[in-house]
Design an enzyme around this catalytic site. Structure first.
Site, PDB file in Angstrom:
ATOM      1  N   LYS A  16       0.883  -1.259   0.137  1.00 55.67           N
ATOM      2  CA  LYS A  16       0.039  -0.167   0.031  1.00 55.67           C
ATOM      3  C   LYS A  16       0.856   1.264   0.044  1.00 55.67           C
ATOM      4  O   LYS A  16       0.623   2.299  -0.673  1.00 55.67           O
ATOM      5  CB  LYS A  16      -0.896   0.101   1.212  1.00 55.67           C
ATOM      6  CG  LYS A  16      -2.259  -0.534   0.942  1.00 55.67           C
ATOM      7  CD  LYS A  16      -2.300  -2.093   0.669  1.00 55.67           C
ATOM      8  CE  LYS A  16      -2.484  -2.873  -0.506  1.00 55.67           C
ATOM      9  NZ  LYS A  16      -2.437  -4.152  -0.466  1.00 55.67           N
ATOM     10  N   GLY A  28       9.548 -21.188  16.675  1.00 54.28           N
ATOM     11  CA  GLY A  28       9.002 -22.251  17.744  1.00 54.28           C
ATOM     12  C   GLY A  28       8.518 -23.526  17.023  1.00 54.28           C
ATOM     13  O   GLY A  28       8.094 -23.508  15.744  1.00 54.28           O
ATOM     14  N   VAL A  73      -4.857 -10.910  -7.032  1.00 58.95           N
ATOM     15  CA  VAL A  73      -4.695  -9.581  -6.303  1.00 58.95           C
ATOM     16  C   VAL A  73      -3.248  -9.045  -6.348  1.00 58.95           C
ATOM     17  O   VAL A  73      -2.909  -8.041  -6.600  1.00 58.95           O
ATOM     18  CB  VAL A  73      -5.278  -9.798  -4.736  1.00 58.95           C
ATOM     19  CG1 VAL A  73      -5.374  -8.337  -4.135  1.00 58.95           C
ATOM     20  CG2 VAL A  73      -6.121 -10.689  -4.799  1.00 58.95           C
ATOM     21  N   HIS A 124     -23.575  14.832   2.139  1.00 56.74           N
ATOM     22  CA  HIS A 124     -23.472  15.515   0.555  1.00 56.74           C
ATOM     23  C   HIS A 124     -22.633  16.211   0.447  1.00 56.74           C
ATOM     24  O   HIS A 124     -22.444  17.484   1.403  1.00 56.74           O
ATOM     25  CB  HIS A 124     -24.775  15.771   0.159  1.00 56.74           C
ATOM     26  CG  HIS A 124     -24.914  16.341  -1.369  1.00 56.74           C
ATOM     27  ND1 HIS A 124     -24.724  15.507  -2.397  1.00 56.74           N
ATOM     28  CD2 HIS A 124     -24.785  17.805  -1.813  1.00 56.74           C
ATOM     29  CE1 HIS A 124     -24.538  16.421  -3.667  1.00 56.74           C
ATOM     30  NE2 HIS A 124     -24.557  17.768  -3.126  1.00 56.74           N
TER      31      HIS A 124
END
Ligand code: FAD
Ligand code: NAI
Length: 475
Positions: free
Chosen positions: A58, A122, A193, A454
């Site tokens: 992004k 882990g 994507v 608006h």
């Protein structure tokens, strides 16, 4: 002696770190283990999303959109620019700063919530007295005893057979987010994507981008009307999208690579490109968990097998996020993380996959929630549809961004909203209203009767909802 925790989370991506926070909020002693390393070898919590996924993509989408606006759209506002330049290293440095801010934010949240963070890998050691023994292999090896374990180990990019990622010429999402100059030619395999988001970044900056997609239809999971609009918009922008290809090989060629494929007509073709991004989906990551030794069940595709509550086949072991079935999305991982922590506390949370929103952060943005029109048709569901174009929205005209539309699908009899599909400016933000409406089982009329500010883009959603009953006011 192993330190005992009520909850040990393996993985600090959006699923794991959020699960840890919720567990700590509920009063559990909580540890989170993550192996991601920053440039200096230190911890970088946040997983794929923060380090090489949602956040850096992004950041680059924003930088490249600013560049495109300055070069192509500022003039419409009477703003003149000469000698517009793009400094790619600076753009990348900004991206790195944004990533670090997010890593730091998660470190802060761990401290704030008194979550013990362990940097390293882990893995399950064994079922011990009073819980699972989890070994941490890192700079400071350790063993933890966990009453509950949450596996949140995420996913890795899938490679094309015979074309391993070298992150120089053949790039995964990692390399795609770190190209240090504008490639003259960029090939992308997969028009999903990542392909569309990364293709948009580098096209805006000046690369000639060709996307090779195996399926004969573009964005098959997206509502067909929206996908058709998107295809038109991306093609107009200069993205070359080739559908129905079959890749037969990728070979080094000069400074770049040559991709051999057959096109939809069955003709052999070659795409020569300086860089190749392979974005053909992701595979669950259970590497190093020692799942086999403790009998943690995986399905045939390698996902940790879970029930609807994210319970695995092992007692007190849960799994969430990309490593389990369902959409590979950060917010889905987070919701599962919260839900599992609450289940451990005896609560009864619910995650509804039907109201998980999807967003593709291209320009125009694409966002949707619920069923597509083709899904409703296939299911034989009687529905009504209302659409409203941004062309007829005052705010969109003022923004100078009138591509796209909002589409509301509602049950023919009850008028309950079944799906909302948006292509256009700020679709990523507009979709939230539709998610809320669907969570509350709202009807199209409900949205149509709600007062919307608006001029705002959200009026297009209201108008599309009114259009379901053929009573749009401004179109
Ligand atoms: P991950 O984020 O993959 O985190 C798993 C973590 O576990 C990693 O830090 C890993 O190092 C660690 N780990 C793994 N095994 C071990 C182990 N044995 N021991 C210790 N640590 C371990 N989703 C969106 O919703 N919106 C977007 O805009 C978006 N953009 C994306 C862009 C790109 C380029 C990519 C690749 C993905 C994007 N995604 C997006 C998807 C999103 O990143 C994933 O759905 C999300 O990160 C999954 O979260 P997770 O917690 O399940 O796993
Ligand atoms: P994807 O599943 O979105 O798209 C992969 C595409 O590659 C599909 O269209 C598929 O048909 C095509 N494909 C598969 N094999 C192929 C082949 N051999 N040749 C040509 N095409 C082929 O996967 P992608 O883009 O890799 O992203 C992975 C996941 O990451 C996404 O599904 C999504 O869950 C997540 N993500 C989410 C983002 C967001 O929410 N904005 C952004 C980026 C990723």
């Amino acid at each position: 002696m192993a330190t005992t925790f009520d909850v040990v989370v393996i993985g600090a991506g959006p699923g794991g770190y959020v699960a840890a926070i919720r567990a700590a909020q509920l009063g559990f002693s909580t540890a989170c283990i993550d192996e991601w390393k920053n440039d200096k070898g230190g911890p970088a919590p946040g997983g794929t999303c923060t380090n090489i996924g949602c956040i850096p993509s992004k950041a680059l989408l924003q930088s490249s959109e600013n560049f495109e606006d300055a070069g192509h759209h500022f003039a419409d506002h009477g703003i003149g620019l000469t000698n517009l330049t793009i400094d790619v290293p600076k753009m990348m440095a900004r991206k790195k700063t944004v990533v670090k801010q997010n890593n730091d934010g998660i470190n802060y949240l761990f401290k704030k919530n008194k979550i013990q963070f362990f940097h390293g890998r882990g893995s399950f050691a064994k079922k011990g007295e009073g819980g699972w023994e989890i070994a941490v292999a890192g700079t400071k090896p350790d063993t933890l005893l966990a009453k509950h374990v949450i596996v949140a180990t995420g996913s890795n990019p899938r490679a094309l057979p015979g074309a391993a990622f070298d992150e120089k010429s053949v790039l995964s999402n990692d390399g795609a987010l770190a190209i240090d100059h504008i490639p003259k030619t960029l090939g992308i395999v997969g028009s999903g994507v990542i392909g569309l988001e990364m293709g948009s970044v580098w096209r805006r900056l000046g690369a000639e981008v060709t996307i090779l997609e195996a399926l004969p239809t573009f964005l098959g999971a997206v509502d067909t009307q929206i996908a058709t609009e998107a295809h038109k918009a991306f093609t107009r922008q200069g993205l070359k999208i080739v559908l129905g290809v079959k890749i037969s090989g990728v070979a080094a060629a000069g400074e770049g690579v040559a991709v051999s494929y057959t096109d939809a007509a069955g003709t052999a073709q070659t795409l020569a490109c300086e860089k190749l991004i392979v974005s053909i989906g992701r595979v669950p990551n259970t590497i190093g968990l020692n799942a086999e030794a403790v009998g943690l069940a995986l399905d045939e595709r390698g996902f940790v097998t879970v029930d609807g509550d994210c319970k695995t086949n092992l007692e007190s072991v849960w799994a969430i996020g990309d490593v389990v079935r369902g959409p590979m999305l950060a917010h889905k991982a987070e919701e599962e993380g919260v839900a599992v922590a609450e289940r451990i506390a005896g609560q009864k949370p619910h995650v509804d996959f039907n109201t998980v929103p999807w967003v593709i952060y291209t320009s125009p943005e694409i966002a949707w929630v619920g069923q597509t029109e083709q899904q409703l048709k296939a299911a034989g569901r009687a529905y009504r549809s209302g659409t409203f174009p941004f062309m007829a929205n005052g705010r969109a005209r003022a923004l100078g961004d009138t591509t796209g539309l909002v589409k509301v699908l509602a049950d023919e009899k009850s008028d309950e909203i079944l799906g909302v599909h948006i292509i256009g400016p700020m679709a990523s933000e507009l979709i939230a209203e539709a998610v809320v409406a669907m969570e509350f089982k709202a009807s199209a009329e409900d949205i149509g009767r709600i007062c919307h500010a608006h001029p705002s883009l959200s009026e297009a959603t209201k108008e599309a909802a009114l259009a379901v009953d053929k009573r749009a006011l401004n179109f």
